[in-house]
Design an enzyme around this catalytic site. Sequence first.
Site, PDB file in Angstrom:
ATOM      1  N   HIS A 181      45.610  17.880  66.503  1.00 21.15           N
ATOM      2  CA  HIS A 181      44.297  18.501  66.609  1.00 21.15           C
ATOM      3  C   HIS A 181      43.371  17.835  65.595  1.00 21.15           C
ATOM      4  O   HIS A 181      43.764  17.578  64.459  1.00 21.15           O
ATOM      5  CB  HIS A 181      44.424  19.999  66.331  1.00 21.15           C
ATOM      6  CG  HIS A 181      43.111  20.679  66.205  1.00 21.15           C
ATOM      7  ND1 HIS A 181      42.114  20.498  67.136  1.00 21.15           N
ATOM      8  CD2 HIS A 181      42.603  21.522  65.258  1.00 21.15           C
ATOM      9  CE1 HIS A 181      41.052  21.214  66.757  1.00 21.15           C
ATOM     10  NE2 HIS A 181      41.323  21.824  65.634  1.00 21.15           N
ATOM     11  N   CYS A 205      41.995  26.357  68.919  1.00 28.10           N
ATOM     12  CA  CYS A 205      42.270  24.913  68.875  1.00 28.10           C
ATOM     13  C   CYS A 205      43.659  24.569  69.389  1.00 28.10           C
ATOM     14  O   CYS A 205      43.946  23.398  69.654  1.00 28.10           O
ATOM     15  CB  CYS A 205      42.101  24.398  67.455  1.00 28.10           C
ATOM     16  SG  CYS A 205      40.512  24.835  66.758  1.00 28.10           S
ATOM     17  N   ASN A 212      35.421  18.390  65.468  1.00 29.53           N
ATOM     18  CA  ASN A 212      36.446  19.335  65.927  1.00 29.53           C
ATOM     19  C   ASN A 212      35.962  19.974  67.239  1.00 29.53           C
ATOM     20  O   ASN A 212      35.030  20.766  67.238  1.00 29.53           O
ATOM     21  CB  ASN A 212      36.649  20.395  64.837  1.00 29.53           C
ATOM     22  CG  ASN A 212      37.716  21.408  65.192  1.00 29.53           C
ATOM     23  OD1 ASN A 212      38.170  21.480  66.332  1.00 29.53           O
ATOM     24  ND2 ASN A 212      38.113  22.198  64.217  1.00 29.53           N
TER      25      ASN A 212
HETATM   26  O1  UT7 Z   1      40.125  23.881  64.089  1.00 29.01           O
HETATM   27  C1  UT7 Z   1      40.706  25.036  63.581  1.00 29.01           C
HETATM   28  C2  UT7 Z   1      41.209  24.838  62.269  1.00 29.01           C
HETATM   29  N1  UT7 Z   1      40.164  24.482  61.338  1.00 29.01           N
HETATM   30  C3  UT7 Z   1      40.473  23.738  60.336  1.00 29.01           C
HETATM   31  O2  UT7 Z   1      41.594  23.305  60.251  1.00 29.01           O
HETATM   32  C4  UT7 Z   1      39.465  23.511  59.249  1.00 29.01           C
HETATM   33  C5  UT7 Z   1      40.167  23.578  57.915  1.00 29.01           C
HETATM   34  N2  UT7 Z   1      39.292  23.456  56.737  1.00 29.01           N
HETATM   35  C6  UT7 Z   1      38.686  22.296  56.431  1.00 29.01           C
HETATM   36  O3  UT7 Z   1      38.747  21.320  57.135  1.00 29.01           O
HETATM   37  C7  UT7 Z   1      37.970  22.244  55.085  1.00 29.01           C
HETATM   38  O4  UT7 Z   1      38.306  23.368  54.331  1.00 29.01           O
HETATM   39  C8  UT7 Z   1      36.422  22.163  55.242  1.00 29.01           C
HETATM   40  C9  UT7 Z   1      36.030  20.803  55.749  1.00 29.01           C
HETATM   41  C10 UT7 Z   1      35.934  23.257  56.150  1.00 29.01           C
HETATM   42  C11 UT7 Z   1      35.766  22.337  53.858  1.00 29.01           C
HETATM   43  O5  UT7 Z   1      36.266  21.380  52.944  1.00 29.01           O
HETATM   44  P1  UT7 Z   1      36.757  21.858  51.500  1.00 29.01           P
HETATM   45  O6  UT7 Z   1      37.136  20.657  50.750  1.00 29.01           O
HETATM   46  O7  UT7 Z   1      37.815  22.917  51.711  1.00 29.01           O
HETATM   47  O8  UT7 Z   1      35.446  22.451  50.893  1.00 29.01           O
HETATM   48  P2  UT7 Z   1      35.157  23.940  50.387  1.00 29.01           P
HETATM   49  O9  UT7 Z   1      35.028  24.881  51.517  1.00 29.01           O
HETATM   50  O10 UT7 Z   1      36.143  24.263  49.335  1.00 29.01           O
HETATM   51  O11 UT7 Z   1      33.732  23.732  49.758  1.00 29.01           O
HETATM   52  C12 UT7 Z   1      33.540  22.854  48.630  1.00 29.01           C
HETATM   53  C13 UT7 Z   1      32.061  22.817  48.279  1.00 29.01           C
HETATM   54  C14 UT7 Z   1      31.437  24.192  48.181  1.00 29.01           C
HETATM   55  O12 UT7 Z   1      30.529  24.160  47.109  1.00 29.01           O
HETATM   56  P3  UT7 Z   1      30.936  24.800  45.683  1.00 29.01           P
HETATM   57  O13 UT7 Z   1      31.232  26.231  45.958  1.00 29.01           O
HETATM   58  O14 UT7 Z   1      32.146  24.021  45.244  1.00 29.01           O
HETATM   59  O15 UT7 Z   1      29.710  24.545  44.861  1.00 29.01           O
HETATM   60  C15 UT7 Z   1      30.665  24.347  49.467  1.00 29.01           C
HETATM   61  O16 UT7 Z   1      29.555  25.184  49.337  1.00 29.01           O
HETATM   62  O17 UT7 Z   1      31.338  22.140  49.320  1.00 29.01           O
HETATM   63  C16 UT7 Z   1      30.235  22.937  49.727  1.00 29.01           C
HETATM   64  N3  UT7 Z   1      29.954  22.658  51.125  1.00 29.01           N
HETATM   65  C17 UT7 Z   1      29.140  21.679  51.539  1.00 29.01           C
HETATM   66  N4  UT7 Z   1      28.411  20.791  50.870  1.00 29.01           N
HETATM   67  C18 UT7 Z   1      27.692  19.913  51.580  1.00 29.01           C
HETATM   68  C19 UT7 Z   1      30.485  23.284  52.230  1.00 29.01           C
HETATM   69  N5  UT7 Z   1      29.998  22.715  53.337  1.00 29.01           N
HETATM   70  C20 UT7 Z   1      29.165  21.712  52.938  1.00 29.01           C
HETATM   71  C21 UT7 Z   1      28.391  20.777  53.639  1.00 29.01           C
HETATM   72  N6  UT7 Z   1      27.677  19.898  52.905  1.00 29.01           N
HETATM   73  N7  UT7 Z   1      28.355  20.710  54.972  1.00 29.01           N
END
Ligand code: UT7
Length: 341
Positions: A264, A124, A294
């Site tokens: 980004h 990215c 993204n």
């Molecule tokens: O471009 C390169 C750099 N990339 C980035 O900068 C991305 C950085 N990370 C992020 O933007 C965020 O961490 C994400 C958007 C990827 C995820 O958001 P989060 O608030 O960190 O969520 P999480 O990974 O901690 O997941 C929270 C919950 C989980 O469920 P439990 O374990 O709490 O029950 C996931 O399983 O959300 C669940 N989950 C979803 N639920 C519905 C993960 N993806 C989804 C989804 N729909 N698509």
Amino acid sequence: MTPTLTTPPAFPRAVRIAGTGAYAPERALTNRDLEKIVNTTDEWIVTRTGMRERRIAAPEQATSDLGSEAALRALADAGVAPEEVQLLLVATITPDYPFPNTGCLVQRRIGAKNAFCMSIEAACSGFVYGLETARHYIAGGAVDTALVIGAEKMSSILDWRDRSTCVLFGDGAGAAVLKPARRGRGIIASVLGSDGALSELLYVPAGGSRKPASAETVAAGEHFLRMNGREVFKHAVTNMVRAARTALHRAGLTPADVRWIIPHQANLRIIGAIAERLEIPEERFVINVARYGNTSGASVGLALDEAARDGRLRDGDIVMMLVFGGGFTWGATLIEWEKTS
Ligand code: UT7
């Protein structure tokens, strides 16, 4: 961690962005569409990421096709013919082929026959890495005209069964033509950094020389992107804020001097956290993550072109591009906008 590459304050020849272009495939995939593919909701995606839709390339479109469209638009905007391009750089992690480099494929397609061509693999951060690389060639006098393209077909490396990644990414391309500055300072300062210690937090496990593609790797889905989102999030905020502060310090500027930040577009919450820490209102950030998701190496180029074309960027504005991606890689580039001739 201190940045590993910083730009000396006095540069032999200032470099400006003389034209921009972008291309996004026609097909939009909405959050509602994704609800039918994986166990997700529009509400989750919007609140956690700010994304509403992303563009998906047609099956016959490869990364070089997307990049070529953006490149032609940037050349037209700059009033530069393809034959005038001396350096052609494509930033991508979704190349058409493992080799030859995607730069050569764009060269063939747009007729930039006098250019030498290469690809930059900085995920990215690729567009900003490309700008800084091209800038050095121009500043040092090796070339007068460079074309930098960030292009990705992220949909080709997504596991459409994995809701934690497939909802986040989209396809697209952004491009910029670089020339020596005429009046202004052009690119004022850049900071690039990398940290390979955490490479496996965001990567594609198979298909390279460590684990060549095989029936087993394909069955295990190891040719798809994998990401530990929560960890990447923290590093993204920390490193982008630090890179921004270092670039400002090197340029002798403060956050108040920056008219536009082009970050980004990985997550609206990341942008919000950066805005808060830098104490720059979110209104001064160029944000299009809702429409494109993204797009990795294409994201800053897409946003830059949008802001340039809709008149937000004016000559004399201080603009900061701010990136973070797999590797890890990150960077900040400050530029005094000077496009009109
Ligand atoms: O471009 C390169 C750099 N990339 C980035 O900068 C991305 C950085 N990370 C992020 O933007 C965020 O961490 C994400 C958007 C990827 C995820 O958001 P989060 O608030 O960190 O969520 P999480 O990974 O901690 O997941 C929270 C919950 C989980 O469920 P439990 O374990 O709490 O029950 C996931 O399983 O959300 C669940 N989950 C979803 N639920 C519905 C993960 N993806 C989804 C989804 N729909 N698509």
